[in-house]
Design a protein around this motif. Structure first.
Motif, PDB file in Angstrom:
ATOM      1  N   ASN A 132       0.805  -1.218   0.000  1.00  8.81           N
ATOM      2  CA  ASN A 132       0.000   0.000   0.000  1.00  8.81           C
ATOM      3  C   ASN A 132       0.837   1.266   0.000  1.00  8.81           C
ATOM      4  O   ASN A 132       0.379   2.318  -0.445  1.00  8.81           O
ATOM      5  N   LEU A 133       2.047   1.192   0.535  1.00  9.32           N
ATOM      6  CA  LEU A 133       2.900   2.377   0.597  1.00  9.32           C
ATOM      7  C   LEU A 133       3.638   2.649  -0.711  1.00  9.32           C
ATOM      8  O   LEU A 133       4.086   3.771  -0.947  1.00  9.32           O
ATOM      9  N   GLY A 134       3.805   1.645  -1.542  1.00  9.85           N
ATOM     10  CA  GLY A 134       4.527   1.848  -2.791  1.00  9.85           C
ATOM     11  C   GLY A 134       5.967   2.250  -2.517  1.00  9.85           C
ATOM     12  O   GLY A 134       6.675   1.591  -1.762  1.00  9.85           O
ATOM     13  N   ASP A 135       6.390   3.368  -3.099  1.00  9.15           N
ATOM     14  CA  ASP A 135       7.777   3.831  -2.964  1.00  9.15           C
ATOM     15  C   ASP A 135       8.053   4.578  -1.662  1.00  9.15           C
ATOM     16  O   ASP A 135       9.179   4.934  -1.380  1.00  9.15           O
ATOM     17  N   PHE A 136       7.038   4.827  -0.882  1.00 10.51           N
ATOM     18  CA  PHE A 136       7.205   5.589   0.341  1.00 10.51           C
ATOM     19  C   PHE A 136       8.039   4.810   1.351  1.00 10.51           C
ATOM     20  O   PHE A 136       7.846   3.634   1.554  1.00 10.51           O
ATOM     21  N   SER A 137       8.971   5.488   1.974  1.00 13.74           N
ATOM     22  CA  SER A 137       9.713   4.886   3.080  1.00 13.74           C
ATOM     23  C   SER A 137      10.093   5.981   4.068  1.00 13.74           C
ATOM     24  O   SER A 137      10.159   7.153   3.714  1.00 13.74           O
ATOM     25  N   LEU A 138      10.355   5.582   5.281  1.00 16.79           N
ATOM     26  CA  LEU A 138      10.761   6.541   6.311  1.00 16.79           C
ATOM     27  C   LEU A 138      12.247   6.737   6.292  1.00 16.79           C
ATOM     28  O   LEU A 138      13.018   5.932   5.943  1.00 16.79           O
TER      29      LEU A 138
END
Length: 148
Positions: A142-148
């Motif tokens: 669900n986050l795809g390319d998003f990362s912290l």
């Protein structure tokens, strides 16, 4: 903007004392007016008035012919109340809203960027426990390319 979780207590009149770290920022950047409203059965939303206005405008532009969107407009706009912080940095939360989301004495004020969420502390803890149990593969999908 606003972040972190503050465990607080409502006083016997239903007043919330905005924590000093947030109060100073709200007062200096936005003034003493906050808007509280409902959009969920388990917590309240609290916006500095200036941050609320764009949300209000977007809600007003929703198509009124759609019954679902009209009901959501009524929910959020109909329950919105402008509250002024007193000299001690407290706001009196409307009893009807407190009752609607089952706020007791112990609450959690959660900074969510441009607004706060106000939860019954037990419900917030349950929400946190559930988030910690999220399936990492589902979350990654669900986050795809998003990362912290």
């Amino acid at each position: 903007m606003f972040g972190g979780v503050s465990a607080l207590s409502l006083d016997s009149k239903g007043r919330l004392a905005v924590p000093a770290r947030h109060r100073e920022m709200v007062l200096s950047a936005f003034g003493a007016n906050l808007v509280v409203t409902l959009d969920s059965p388990d917590h309240l939303l609290i916006y500095p008035e200036a941050n609320w206005r764009p949300v209000e405008e977007r809600l007003m532009r929703l198509p009124t012919g759609n019954p679902t969107l009209k009901a959501y407009q009524r929910l959020v706009l109909g329950h919105a109340e402008t509250l002024e912080m007193d000299a001690a940095g407290r706001i009196l939360l409307p009893a009807r809203l407190r009752e609607r989301v089952k706020l007791g004495k112990d609450v959690a004020l959660v900074g969510m960027g441009n607004r706060f969420e106000l939860w019954n502390v037990a419900d917030w803890d349950a929400q946190t426990d559930a988030a910690l149990e999220l399936d990492s593969a589902d979350l990654a999908a669900n986050l795809g390319d998003f990362s912290l």
